[in-house]
Scaffold this active site. Structure first.
Site, PDB file in Angstrom:
ATOM      1  N   HIS A   1       0.838  -1.205   0.000  1.00 39.14           N
ATOM      2  CA  HIS A   1       0.000   0.000   0.000  1.00 39.14           C
ATOM      3  C   HIS A   1       0.878   1.263   0.000  1.00 39.14           C
ATOM      4  O   HIS A   1       0.745   2.130  -0.864  1.00 39.14           O
ATOM      5  CB  HIS A   1      -0.903  -0.040   1.238  1.00 39.14           C
ATOM      6  N   GLU A   2       1.790   1.326   0.957  1.00 47.46           N
ATOM      7  CA  GLU A   2       2.626   2.527   1.075  1.00 47.46           C
ATOM      8  C   GLU A   2       3.566   2.677  -0.118  1.00 47.46           C
ATOM      9  O   GLU A   2       3.858   3.790  -0.547  1.00 47.46           O
ATOM     10  CB  GLU A   2       3.422   2.517   2.383  1.00 47.46           C
TER      11      GLU A   2
ATOM     12  N   HIS B   1       1.745   4.571  -2.791  1.00 46.63           N
ATOM     13  CA  HIS B   1       1.852   6.027  -2.622  1.00 46.63           C
ATOM     14  C   HIS B   1       3.235   6.517  -3.039  1.00 46.63           C
ATOM     15  O   HIS B   1       3.384   7.532  -3.713  1.00 46.63           O
ATOM     16  CB  HIS B   1       1.635   6.410  -1.155  1.00 46.63           C
TER      17      HIS B   1
ATOM     18  N   HIS C   1       3.756   6.575  -6.729  1.00 46.27           N
ATOM     19  CA  HIS C   1       2.969   7.687  -7.290  1.00 46.27           C
ATOM     20  C   HIS C   1       3.763   8.993  -7.169  1.00 46.27           C
ATOM     21  O   HIS C   1       3.924   9.739  -8.131  1.00 46.27           O
ATOM     22  CB  HIS C   1       1.633   7.776  -6.533  1.00 46.27           C
TER      23      HIS C   1
HETATM   24 ZN   LIG Z   1      -2.999   5.279   1.932  1.00 47.57          ZN
END
Ligand SMILES: [Zn+2]
Length: 599
Positions: A396-397, A400, A403
């Site tokens: 998940h991290e 980010h 991105h």
């Molecule tokens: Zn998040």
């Protein structure tokens, strides 16, 4: 016995992030701080100049210089701020970094107050002058979207004198949120409950969900009842605070000439009202799937009656799979292969290149996050504990972080951030790809069931629950706009009807749940939570496109976009149109598939 938490110095360097990539040393930081201050002063010198030139041929050049000065000061400020806080987060007890972070907070305040003249002065110029400036000063082209975005607000800006009065209401307007915070965090007291072993334990906000997840039904029931008893005791106060908060939203939207408080709230990120309403309508269409999930839950938990406090407990025992960090890394790289070679290479660099602070240490900030400053690589903080859950947190991290990495490598500083509306897309796409990979490669029956349960719960908590919240907010604001006062009883009635609609008749809608609206802090930031639901469905839909339709290329374009376009347009580039119901239908299709599997 739990292992003793290590001190930071006891953890090998290879498991820590390399903050020196951002700023070489604390001495260098002092220099950075000074040059940030110097650049902020230079920026402040532009105050008044845009306005005094707003009718001349020189406007474009002055504007360009001003925006360049803003970016220069902004980058230095951001780097100083991020370094100080990454250091502090390594160990919050470190007094050197406490002081440094205090100085950095102040720097940020000084920077933002130095910027405050820019938007009003740009708005003081006529559209003709601005178009002219954009055409004649070629370097200004970079800032076109930024400038156009500011111009969008023109029709909602009031004459200067009225604006000044409005600015002074700011603190008062925060009152409902502040009062709720005080009541909720400080004054509200819960009755103790008995835990699984029969010990008397305190109920706190932080512990509430973990008690609801307990396999011991009696623990869940007590936590649920104790929680809502406390809110019920303050019922009139809570209703009055919420009513005031909604009235505040309606007041500002009318003063600023919006058609509704919903429109006012969505305006800042230029999201059409239809996106919000479309989400609610589309999710409503698929509520029978939620009802089916409720029936499955009741069956799996082997209960005659399913109650609201039975919603959070896992229907499958946690698979006891140990997931050491090194193995998690390997799996993630394989799971994200559908993103294409380039993504995987960059990802590997990130996993090896000093981005990540992996393990817990004494004083380290809890939870996980990805962060950083433009011009450097992103940073990821974890408290990796060797579970499947922490592998999902890592992926998940990293979503980010990738991105940010793509954005920073491809956009100028002015578009180096991205909105909340798109932020969780990048992280959730990664989670969905990992889930897909694990489901494909896991053969153990219980482990598979655990994964499916985990995925189903995400759908329930993110797509269904947040949409129900969004619907509640829409109803309450529309009633207030019609002049109705929201009372405790009327709010409970609205909330109960929503629960009946969303969960169906396979569950007992306990009276306590009618009061849930009164304990949700997000409701004091109206029309915010819907973005979790839109982001989630966009991500699930995109993950299908990446897996089945070679959608990775467009998706990478989206990651590179930062805030160079409006969120809705960026997502269209990626391959999903959030103004129609297709992405939500795609997501529901996946949800349905999971229900089939678990049955
Ligand atoms: Zn998040």
């Amino acid at each position: 016995m739990a292992e003793k938490i290590k001190k930071r110095e006891e953890i090998s360097e290879e498991y820590k992030w390399n903050v020196k990539d951002l700023c070489a040393s604390d001495e260098e930081w002092n220099k950075l701080f000074d040059s940030a201050m110097r650049e902020i002063k230079k920026l402040a010198e532009f105050k008044g100049k845009l306005e005094s030139e707003n009718n001349t041929g020189k406007f474009g050049e002055v504007l360009l210089d001003c925006l360049k000065a803003k970016d220069k000061a902004g980058r230095l400020t951001e780097t100083a701020y991020v370094y100080a806080n990454l250091r502090l987060n390594e160990n919050s007890a470190n007094s050197v970094y406490q002081a440094m972070s205090g100085k950095a907070d102040n720097l940020v305040t000084v920077y933002f107050s130095a910027c405050s003249f820019i938007e009003p002065e740009i708005l003081s110029a006529s559209e003709e002058i601005i178009i002219n400036a954009l055409e004649s000063v070629s370097e200004l082209k970079i800032y076109q979207h930024y400038i156009e975005d500011i111009l969008r607000s023109k029709e909602h800006i009031l004459p200067a004198e009225q604006e000044e009065i409005l600015a002074r209401t700011n603190e008062m307007a925060q009152a409902p949120d502040n009062i709720f915070g005080m009541l909720n965090n400080a004054d509200l007291k819960f009755d103790d409950i008995k835990d699984e072993k029969g010990n008397i334990v305190p109920l706190t906000h932080g512990k509430y969900i973990s008690y609801l997840e307990s396999a011991d039904r009696n623990v869940r029931k007590q936590a649920f009842e104790s929680c809502y008893k406390a809110y019920f005791k303050q019922k009139n106060t809570l209703a009055a605070i919420y009513n005031a908060s909604v009235k505040k939203d309606v007041f500002f939207s009318k003063i600023r000439k919006y058609n509704s408080s919903l429109e006012a709230s969505l305006f800042s990120t230029n999201i059409p009202v239809e996106v919000y309403k479309n989400l609610i309508a589309a999710v409503n269409k698929f509520l029978p799937l939620m009802h089916r999930y409720i029936d499955i839950r009741k069956k799996k938990l082997n209960l005659d009656e399913l109650h609201m406090y039975d919603l959070y407990t896992p229907i499958v025992k946690e698979a006891n799979t140990k997931m050491p960090y090194e193995k998690a890394k390997e799996i993630i790289v394989k799971a994200l292969e559908p993103m294409g070679k380039e993504y995987v290479e960059e990802l590997k660099n990130g996993l090896e290149g000093g981005w990540i602070d992996i393990y817990e240490n004494e004083g380290k900030r809890s939870g996980a996050y990805a962060w950083g400053a433009y011009g450097c690589h992103p940073y990821v903080s974890l408290n990796y504990d060797g579970t499947i859950n922490s592998m999902f947190t890592l992926v998940h991290e990293m979503g980010h972080a990738m991105h940010s990495h793509y954005t920073w490598s491809n956009q100028p500083y002015v578009y180096g951030d991205y909105t909340i509306f798109v932020a969780e897309v990048a992280s959730t796409v990664n989670e969905a790809l990992l889930m897909e990979y694990l489901l494909k490669t896991t053969t153990d029956k219980n482990a598979r069931a655990y994964l499916i349960n985990y995925f189903l719960e995400q759908f329930r908590g993110t797509l269904f629950r947040q949409t129900m919240f969004a619907e509640f907010e829409l109803i309450t604001h529309e009633l207030s706009e019609k002049g109705e006062t929201l009372t405790f009883d009327s709010l409970c009635k609205i909330y109960r009807e929503l629960n009946i609609k969303y969960f169906g008749d396979g569950i007992v809608i306990d009276e306590e749940i009618d009061r849930e609206w009164s304990r949700i802090p997000h409701f004091y930031n109206a029309f915010y939570v819907y973005q979790y639901a839109t982001g989630y469905s966009a991500a699930i839909s995109l993950s299908r496109k990446i897996l089945n339709e070679n959608g990775a290329e467009n998706y990478i374009k989206f990651l590179k976009g930062g805030s160079s376009e409006y969120s809705i347009d960026l997502l269209k580039t990626a391959g999903v149109d959030m103004s129609v119901s297709k992405p939500i239908e795609d997501a529901m299709e996946v949800f349905k598939g999971l229900l089939d599997k678990i049955e």
